[in-house]
Design a protein around this motif. Structure first.
Motif, mmCIF file in Angstrom:
data_model
loop_
_atom_site.group_PDB
_atom_site.id
_atom_site.type_symbol
_atom_site.label_atom_id
_atom_site.label_comp_id
_atom_site.label_asym_id
_atom_site.label_seq_id
_atom_site.Cartn_x
_atom_site.Cartn_y
_atom_site.Cartn_z
ATOM 1 N N PRO A 193 -2.661 3.314 35.532
ATOM 2 C CA PRO A 193 -2.668 3.254 34.068
ATOM 3 C C PRO A 193 -3.182 4.552 33.441
ATOM 4 C CG PRO A 193 -4.372 1.837 35.015
ATOM 5 C CD PRO A 193 -3.544 2.317 36.150
ATOM 6 N N CYS A 194 -3.900 5.358 34.233
ATOM 7 C CA CYS A 194 -4.373 6.665 33.770
ATOM 8 C C CYS A 194 -3.219 7.595 33.400
ATOM 9 C CB CYS A 194 -5.207 7.309 34.878
ATOM 10 S SG CYS A 194 -4.539 7.030 36.540
ATOM 11 N N CYS A 195 -2.080 7.464 34.092
ATOM 12 C CA CYS A 195 -0.980 8.433 33.962
ATOM 13 C C CYS A 195 0.336 7.832 33.499
ATOM 14 C CB CYS A 195 -0.727 9.107 35.314
ATOM 15 S SG CYS A 195 -2.090 10.129 35.861
ATOM 16 N N TYR A 196 0.400 6.510 33.359
ATOM 17 C CA TYR A 196 1.710 5.899 33.133
ATOM 18 C C TYR A 196 1.933 5.553 31.668
ATOM 19 C CZ TYR A 196 5.992 3.497 34.486
ATOM 20 O OH TYR A 196 7.298 3.120 34.624
ATOM 21 N N MET A 228 -5.294 3.644 43.877
ATOM 22 C CA MET A 228 -5.086 5.080 44.067
ATOM 23 C C MET A 228 -3.872 5.489 43.250
ATOM 24 S SD MET A 228 -7.175 6.537 46.323
ATOM 25 C CE MET A 228 -6.210 7.983 46.794
ATOM 26 N N CYS A 229 -4.051 6.463 42.351
ATOM 27 C CA CYS A 229 -2.944 6.903 41.501
ATOM 28 C C CYS A 229 -2.182 8.063 42.159
ATOM 29 C CB CYS A 229 -3.451 7.323 40.130
ATOM 30 S SG CYS A 229 -2.163 8.045 39.099
ATOM 31 N N SER A 230 -0.873 7.861 42.334
ATOM 32 C CA SER A 230 -0.039 8.882 42.978
ATOM 33 C C SER A 230 0.072 10.140 42.108
ATOM 34 C CB SER A 230 1.356 8.314 43.268
ATOM 35 O OG SER A 230 1.850 7.597 42.160
ATOM 36 N N CYS A 231 0.010 9.976 40.794
ATOM 37 C CA CYS A 231 0.163 11.125 39.895
ATOM 38 C C CYS A 231 -1.129 11.949 39.810
ATOM 39 C CB CYS A 231 0.591 10.631 38.521
ATOM 40 S SG CYS A 231 1.199 11.903 37.424
ATOM 41 N N CYS A 232 -2.273 11.272 39.893
ATOM 42 C CA CYS A 232 -3.572 11.970 39.876
ATOM 43 C C CYS A 232 -3.867 12.679 41.195
ATOM 44 C CB CYS A 232 -4.717 10.976 39.672
ATOM 45 S SG CYS A 232 -4.942 10.402 37.998
ATOM 46 N N ASN A 233 -3.205 12.261 42.269
ATOM 47 C CA ASN A 233 -3.542 12.750 43.604
ATOM 48 C C ASN A 233 -2.319 13.352 44.292
ATOM 49 O OD1 ASN A 233 -6.458 11.658 44.028
ATOM 50 N ND2 ASN A 233 -5.318 9.915 43.208
HETATM 51 ZN ZN LIG Z 1 -3.426 8.844 37.327
#
Ligand SMILES: [Zn+2]
Length: 274
Positions: A185-188, A244-249
């Motif tokens: 939810p941080c990046c979506y 685990m966020c794929s976009c953050c990592n």
């Molecule tokens: Zn993220």
């Protein structure tokens, strides 16, 4: 107690594994990272999908590496042509090798794969979409589900549970589930089309969507899939979330959003131990 997913290091290849699945002794499984393969940018390095424009020989070499780690060969792989739909295929030995050497031979129009056959390596592919691992330890049945926003809005996870109930008499209350690394939810951030789909489908849409502008909201696909699975009868104590966020990592994961679409795919791999 180990909760969630844990990162296991197997030399070059690393896998996110679910401790509760390992504890049963029934399966070999894991979610791959982008690390440990032989691919060049933008597929560096462990891209496992043929359909993204990578050199097929590189993909095959990466897949062989993963198969070796699982103690099997490419001929045991079963994969699907994922279309962000709601179809779930029940597979057996006749499907061994589907999609193993090319995208064309993968099971068409399918986003979930279920089997009770030991030794079949179910493989589905991801760059931000949500991987759902399912294990019925009583009837020894496994499922693997690819849920992007469309599949989530269509409840593809619940569809897989339903098929396991109908086909193998699985009791959702006794199944183990893992919701793996994917966009958080941080990046979506999503637009009106996506917001509308969730608003019309779920009473609880406000629990998974947060407005950021008048037109855009952030969507929590992890929580949405969790809620869908609980509604399908899964016990909350039996669910593990990777968070685990794929976009953050992107050092660890391919991210479709993070790379503007030009990237490789990780694999959600699961096999009933032969
Ligand atoms: Zn993220």
């Amino acid at each position: 107690m180990d909760r969630g997913f844990v990162l296991k290091d197997y030399g070059s290849i690393k896998l996110y594994e679910i401790p509760s699945f390992n504890k049963t002794g029934l399966v070999r499984h894991g979610f791959t990272t982008r690390i440990g393969g032989v691919g060049a940018k933008p597929y560096d390095t462990l891209n496992l999908a043929f359909h993204v424009g990578d050199n097929p020989e590189t993909v095959t070499a990466n897949r062989e590496k993963v198969c070796r780690l699982f103690g099997t060969r490419l001929e045991a792989v079963v994969s699907a042509q994922q279309v962000h739909g709601v179809n779930v295929a029940v597979v057996d030995d006749r499907h061994a090798g589907c999609g193993a050497f090319s995208e064309e031979t993968a099971i068409p129009d399918t986003d979930g794969i279920v089997t009770a056959r030991p030794g079949l390596l179910l493989a589905t592919f991801y760059a931000d979409c949500v991987p759902i691992f399912i294990l019925d330890p009583l009837n020894k049945v496994i499922g693997s589900v690819h849920a992007g926003w469309k599949g989530t809005a269509a409840r593809v996870g619940a569809r897989a549970i339903e098929i396991m109930e109908d086909t193998f008499n699985s009791d959702p209350g006794r199944c183990l589930v893992g919701i793996g690394p994917s966009i958080g939810p941080c990046c979506y951030e999503v637009d009106e089309q996506v917001i509308g789909a969730f608003r019309s489908e779920f009473d609880w849409w406000q629990e998974i969507l947060w407005p950021v502008t008048s037109e855009k909201s952030r969507l929590d696909l992890w929580k949405a899939n969790l809620k869908i699975l609980l509604e399908a009868g899964i016990d909350p104590d039996n669910v593990e979330l990777a968070h685990m966020c794929s976009c953050c990592n992107q050092n660890l994961f391919f991210s479709y959003r993070g790379s503007r679409g030009n990237t490789g795919r990780m694999g959600a791999i699961i096999m009933l131990a032969p």
